[in-house]
Motif scaffolding. Structure first.
Motif, PDB file in Angstrom:
ATOM      1  N   PHE A   1      -5.859  46.098   5.873  1.00 33.48           N
ATOM      2  CA  PHE A   1      -5.715  47.373   6.558  1.00 33.48           C
ATOM      3  C   PHE A   1      -4.525  47.349   7.500  1.00 33.48           C
ATOM      4  CE2 PHE A   1     -10.201  47.114   5.538  1.00 33.48           C
ATOM      5  CZ  PHE A   1     -10.453  48.376   5.022  1.00 33.48           C
ATOM      6  N   ALA A   2      -3.958  48.536   7.716  1.00 33.28           N
ATOM      7  CA  ALA A   2      -2.915  48.687   8.725  1.00 33.28           C
ATOM      8  C   ALA A   2      -3.474  49.567   9.831  1.00 33.28           C
ATOM      9  CB  ALA A   2      -1.678  49.338   8.112  1.00 33.28           C
TER      10      ALA A   2
ATOM     11  N   GLN B   1     -26.895  58.205  12.432  1.00 31.86           N
ATOM     12  CA  GLN B   1     -25.513  57.787  12.687  1.00 31.86           C
ATOM     13  C   GLN B   1     -24.659  58.918  13.224  1.00 31.86           C
ATOM     14  OE1 GLN B   1     -23.968  54.906   9.519  1.00 31.86           O
ATOM     15  NE2 GLN B   1     -25.704  55.876   8.527  1.00 31.86           N
ATOM     16  N   ASP B   2     -25.322  60.005  13.663  1.00 35.08           N
ATOM     17  CA  ASP B   2     -24.597  61.125  14.278  1.00 35.08           C
ATOM     18  C   ASP B   2     -23.596  61.774  13.346  1.00 35.08           C
ATOM     19  OD1 ASP B   2     -25.782  61.330  16.658  1.00 35.08           O
ATOM     20  OD2 ASP B   2     -24.422  59.951  17.702  1.00 35.08           O
TER      21      ASP B   2
ATOM     22  N   PRO C   1     -24.348  51.653  19.692  1.00 35.98           N
ATOM     23  CA  PRO C   1     -24.565  52.861  18.885  1.00 35.98           C
ATOM     24  C   PRO C   1     -25.276  52.486  17.575  1.00 35.98           C
ATOM     25  CG  PRO C   1     -22.326  52.823  19.704  1.00 35.98           C
ATOM     26  CD  PRO C   1     -22.949  51.524  20.099  1.00 35.98           C
TER      27      PRO C   1
ATOM     28  N   GLU D   1     -24.978  53.519  14.596  1.00 33.85           N
ATOM     29  CA  GLU D   1     -24.139  53.293  13.412  1.00 33.85           C
ATOM     30  C   GLU D   1     -23.597  51.869  13.382  1.00 33.85           C
ATOM     31  OE1 GLU D   1     -23.532  55.721  15.654  1.00 33.85           O
ATOM     32  OE2 GLU D   1     -21.382  55.956  16.104  1.00 33.85           O
ATOM     33  N   TYR D   2     -23.388  51.322  14.554  1.00 35.50           N
ATOM     34  CA  TYR D   2     -22.907  49.950  14.658  1.00 35.50           C
ATOM     35  C   TYR D   2     -23.985  48.984  14.171  1.00 35.50           C
ATOM     36  CZ  TYR D   2     -20.973  45.859  17.137  1.00 35.50           C
ATOM     37  OH  TYR D   2     -20.458  44.641  17.467  1.00 35.50           O
TER      38      TYR D   2
ATOM     39  N   ALA E   1     -24.379  49.286  10.423  1.00 38.21           N
ATOM     40  CA  ALA E   1     -23.261  48.635   9.730  1.00 38.21           C
ATOM     41  C   ALA E   1     -23.436  47.125   9.740  1.00 38.21           C
ATOM     42  CB  ALA E   1     -21.942  49.023  10.390  1.00 38.21           C
ATOM     43  N   MET E   2     -23.890  46.571  10.861  1.00 39.06           N
ATOM     44  CA  MET E   2     -24.107  45.129  10.966  1.00 39.06           C
ATOM     45  C   MET E   2     -25.124  44.653   9.934  1.00 39.06           C
ATOM     46  SD  MET E   2     -22.351  43.502  13.159  1.00 39.06           S
ATOM     47  CE  MET E   2     -23.282  42.045  13.625  1.00 39.06           C
TER      48      MET E   2
ATOM     49  N   GLN F   1     -23.786  44.775   6.449  1.00 42.01           N
ATOM     50  CA  GLN F   1     -22.841  43.689   6.246  1.00 42.01           C
ATOM     51  C   GLN F   1     -23.574  42.406   5.907  1.00 42.01           C
ATOM     52  OE1 GLN F   1     -19.577  43.907   6.197  1.00 42.01           O
ATOM     53  NE2 GLN F   1     -19.548  41.761   5.633  1.00 42.01           N
TER      54      GLN F   1
ATOM     55  N   ARG G   1     -23.220  40.282   2.494  1.00 42.54           N
ATOM     56  CA  ARG G   1     -22.816  38.889   2.503  1.00 42.54           C
ATOM     57  C   ARG G   1     -23.837  38.033   1.732  1.00 42.54           C
ATOM     58  NH1 ARG G   1     -20.192  36.595   7.783  1.00 42.54           N
ATOM     59  NH2 ARG G   1     -20.849  38.646   8.422  1.00 42.54           N
TER      60      ARG G   1
ATOM     61  N   LYS H   1     -14.782  32.144  -5.181  1.00 41.48           N
ATOM     62  CA  LYS H   1     -13.347  32.425  -5.082  1.00 41.48           C
ATOM     63  C   LYS H   1     -12.536  31.233  -5.524  1.00 41.48           C
ATOM     64  CE  LYS H   1     -13.232  35.018  -0.985  1.00 41.48           C
ATOM     65  NZ  LYS H   1     -12.580  35.162   0.311  1.00 41.48           N
TER      66      LYS H   1
ATOM     67  N   TYR I   1      -4.803  54.389  11.017  1.00 41.01           N
ATOM     68  CA  TYR I   1      -5.555  53.355  10.317  1.00 41.01           C
ATOM     69  C   TYR I   1      -5.498  53.697   8.851  1.00 41.01           C
ATOM     70  CZ  TYR I   1      -8.973  57.048  10.161  1.00 41.01           C
ATOM     71  OH  TYR I   1      -9.570  58.258   9.948  1.00 41.01           O
ATOM     72  N   MET I   2      -5.261  52.722   8.029  1.00 42.07           N
ATOM     73  CA  MET I   2      -5.111  52.994   6.620  1.00 42.07           C
ATOM     74  C   MET I   2      -5.348  51.733   5.829  1.00 42.07           C
ATOM     75  SD  MET I   2      -1.923  55.089   5.232  1.00 42.07           S
ATOM     76  CE  MET I   2      -2.188  56.450   4.142  1.00 42.07           C
ATOM     77  N   GLU I   3      -6.036  51.860   4.710  1.00 43.32           N
ATOM     78  CA  GLU I   3      -6.191  50.681   3.875  1.00 43.32           C
ATOM     79  C   GLU I   3      -4.869  50.401   3.164  1.00 43.32           C
ATOM     80  OE1 GLU I   3      -9.464  50.481   1.163  1.00 43.32           O
ATOM     81  OE2 GLU I   3      -8.911  48.437   0.630  1.00 43.32           O
ATOM     82  N   VAL I   4      -4.525  49.128   3.068  1.00 43.79           N
ATOM     83  CA  VAL I   4      -3.322  48.737   2.334  1.00 43.79           C
ATOM     84  C   VAL I   4      -3.787  48.038   1.061  1.00 43.79           C
ATOM     85  CG1 VAL I   4      -1.149  47.489   2.443  1.00 43.79           C
ATOM     86  CG2 VAL I   4      -2.152  48.389   4.536  1.00 43.79           C
TER      87      VAL I   4
END
Lengths: 214, 486
Positions: A197-198, B45-46, B79, B81-82, B85-86, B89, B93, B102, B327-330
């Motif tokens: 991500f950036a 999550q509002d 919050p 949503e946090y 999300a945890m 995750q 995992r 990998k 913010y942007m995914e690369v």
């Protein structure tokens, strides 16, 4: 044996006069009959010679440590508890007396061995700082300060902006995740999980990471 | 049958998300097309949209539902949503650790290239290379040059137009109608000719380049390179997508500004697209116009670039609002797939023609009406004064008027004027600058109204009108006094 808070304050002032203002003695005639002075003398921290007070070697070491605790406490209040600078001195004056040997080192480590107090005066080095210089920098730091290509673990997210928090969560930036900063200019690019991500500096400063130490 | 995967949310012992979900589930009576569990999770999550929807649909239970949500929040220190999300995750995992292994190998070429595009030292030259090869060479030289020359010169002027003019003059006795269909600004001779012979190839080639850039994953890298600079003009790196698209078609790009997160960013980018981002049709003609005068191209580019930055900076200063966040995914760089590019380009060109072709024809009709009623003569007469202030001959006045109906009409008119050898180098640059900055074409004007509202659109239009002439005047004044020849 611990000394009283007032005695600690006096030690601090003396050390600042002697070490930082480069005087080798101080006129403390006003305080001559003060209990705290007597206490310090009985501990062997001070010597009085013709109305002038001088720190002994033992006293100097103790005084230096007092100043260090005071300034660390100030850093803690500003950096972590987000206090206004004006109020800091007062609060940390009370707080510093609680930071005794060992505890000050932990706080110093969490804060990343800061070199200056919020008012810009230098914080005397502790053992932990000397150790840290040999190994690594800060233990916990914002992603924006992490070294490029260094592995770290997300420790916590800290931002007052709820939207920013949601964005970070949506990217999968969560505590305990491994994170690598790939680039820090012109924007911050990081790798988390299988994704890259950036983000800008504001978001990067909201992610606090712990550097992996060998 | 396989069970869908369900994550159990734990949380504090005395009050887990699960309990809240069950309670909310019991209170939901309407159907939403989503499971009650999902609705409950989104509420916790509002999620604003879902909260609004439930607020409208569950009037009887709303108070109770809100209480449950408040209650659940109290039991968590972060919050909700946090926390959710945890736990998700954690589940991810757990699953991944059992099925994924990998391998570490040598860094593939794509990775190396990716790093080069993101490092400013190599990334900026790469950007210029992409612009030069993609836009200048492919769209400009090949599209606006070779292809347009063939379609316009050989196909239309050589075959179609004489044929149409002949037929029209044979079967239609009224001169006015003949003019409408086959006159200088006729439906076929101008409307269809410009649409098919000029705009179609340029826009199609641009959309091909854009699809290649888009599919390769280059745009997020460009966005990250440029974010810091765009912040100065009140935009985030994300805005690079409508801006690059604007080099193709500013009308389409204005529609794409919808993807920007705040109203402020949408307004700033609409403003810049209207003023300082030339579309591919204009770019093609202007580059053709200034061909063989590299200094003129540089000067034109420099002035437009400065205006872009200056107006962006100023608008960002004046408009209140939060600093944009970037913010942007690369994603990894990928080889674009031919099939995908064809499909995308086809879809866009089709959209373009469906939306734009009618406007082309409309523009021809309006010009025709304006001509036979002599309204245009009046407007052109009015335009002569500002046109002469910026040092252009009277014949340039109609170009600005037609420029509004299609920005590229204007540029193409300029092209014709230049072919006649009527313009000097300085005049060409000044005219190009004025036309690039000048009023957006009618299609973009309508899109501005649609996206930003009538008041804002008119405001932008008047500003652009005034500003384009001011800048052109200043450039002409400076160049004239310095005695520059280009």
């Amino acid at each position: 044996m611990p000394i009283t808070d007032r005695a600690e304050e006096i030690l601090e002032s003396l050390w600042i006069e002697c070490a930082e203002h480069a005087k080798d003695q101080c006129d403390t005639s006003l305080l001559r009959d003060d209990d705290a002075i007597k206490e310090l003398i009985s501990h062997g921290y001070l010597k009085i010679h013709n109305h002038a007070v001088r720190l002994t070697q033992k006293g100097e070491k103790e005084a230096r440590s007092c100043v260090r605790r005071h300034r660390l406490a100030e850093r803690l209040f500003v950096d972590v508890f987000d206090c206004k600078k004006k109020m800091v001195h007062d609060k940390s004056c009370r707080f510093e007396h609680l930071l005794h040997e060992g505890l000050d080192e932990s706080i110093c480590t969490i804060l990343g061995h800061p070199k200056e107090c919020p008012h810009g005066r230098s914080i005397p080095e502790g053992n932990c700082c000397r150790e840290a210089k040999k190994t690594a920098g800060k233990v916990i730091m914002p992603l924006s300060e992490l070294e490029v290509r260094k592995k770290a673990v997300v420790s916590y997210l800290h931002t007052k902006n709820r939207e920013a928090l949601k964005r970070l969560l949506a990217m999968g930036v969560l505590p305990t995740m491994d994170i690598v900063l790939n680039q820090n200019f012109p924007s911050y690019v990081f790798q988390i999980g299988e994704s890259q991500f950036a983000i800008d500096k504001e978001l990067a400063s909201a992610i606090f990471v712990r550097v992996n130490q060998r | 049958m396989e069970q869908p995967l369900k994550t159990e949310y734990r949380g504090p012992v005395e009050y887990s998300v699960e309990i809240a979900l069950e309670k909310i589930g019991n209170l939901l009576t309407q159907s939403y097309g989503l499971s009650k569990r999902t609705i409950g999770l989104l509420l916790l999550q509002d999620d604003r949209e879902i909260a609004e929807l439930v607020g409208k649909k569950e009037l009887d239970h709303l108070a109770q539902i809100e209480e449950i949500i408040r209650d659940a929040k109290i039991h968590y220190s972060y919050p909700v949503e946090y926390e959710i999300a945890m736990e998700r995750q954690e589940e991810v995992r757990r699953i991944a650790s059992r099925v994924v292994r990998k391998k570490r190998g040598k860094e593939p070429f794509a990775e190396t290239l990716s790093r080069l595009t993101m490092n400013p030292v190599t990334g900026i030259p790469i950007l210029f290379l992409v612009l030069y090869v993609g836009l200048y060479k492919f769209v400009g030289a090949f599209g606006a040059g070779t292809v347009v020359n063939f379609l316009e010169g050989t196909v239309f002027e050589g075959h179609i137009n004489p044929y149409v003019i002949k037929i029209v003059s044979l079967i239609i006795p009224w001169n006015a109608i003949r003019e409408l269909i086959a006159g200088q600004y006729g439906l076929v001779t101008l409307g269809v000719r410009y649409a098919v012979a000029l705009i179609l190839p340029i826009v199609t080639l641009f959309f091909i380049v854009f699809a290649v850039i888009e599919d390769s994953g280059y745009l997020p890298r460009l966005a990250m390179l440029i974010d810091r600079s765009f912040k100065k003009i009140g935009l985030s790196g994300r805005a690079v997508i409508p801006m690059v698209l604007g080099l193709g078609c500013a009308t389409m790009a204005t529609m794409v500004t919808r993807t920007l997160p705040t109203k402020r960013e949408r307004l700033i980018s609409t403003m810049l697209l209207s003023l300082a981002v030339p579309c591919s049709a204009q770019l093609g003609v202007i580059l053709a116009l200034l061909e063989g005068r590299p200094h003129a191209v540089l000067l034109w580019g420099g002035v437009i670039g400065l205006v872009f930055l200056f107006i962006g900076y100023l608008t960002a200063k004046i408009l209140p609002g939060e600093r944009p966040s970037f913010y942007m995914e690369v994603p990894p760089l990928r080889m674009p797939q031919l099939y995908n590019i064809i499909v995308k380009t086809y879809g866009r060109v089709k959209w373009y023609f469906k939306e734009i072709m009618p406007l082309f024809l409309l523009a021809s009709v309006i010009i025709w009406i304006g001509q036979i009623t002599r309204t245009f003569d009046l407007v052109i007469a009015l335009l002569r004064a500002p046109v002469s202030w910026i040092g252009l001959p009277d014949e340039a006045a109609p170009i600005f008027l037609f420029g509004f109906f299609r920005r590229d009409y204007g540029a193409a008119g300029l092209f014709d004027l230049n072919k006649a050898g009527a313009l000097s180098g300085v005049q060409l640059v000044v005219a190009s600058i004025a036309l690039t900055l000048f009023l957006p074409c009618i299609a973009q004007f309508l899109m501005n109204i649609k996206e930003r509202g009538l008041k804002t659109a008119l405001g932008i239009t008047f500003f652009v009108l005034f500003f384009s002439f001011t800048v052109a005047f200043a450039v002409n004044f400076v160049l004239g006094n310095l005695g520059v020849t280009l």
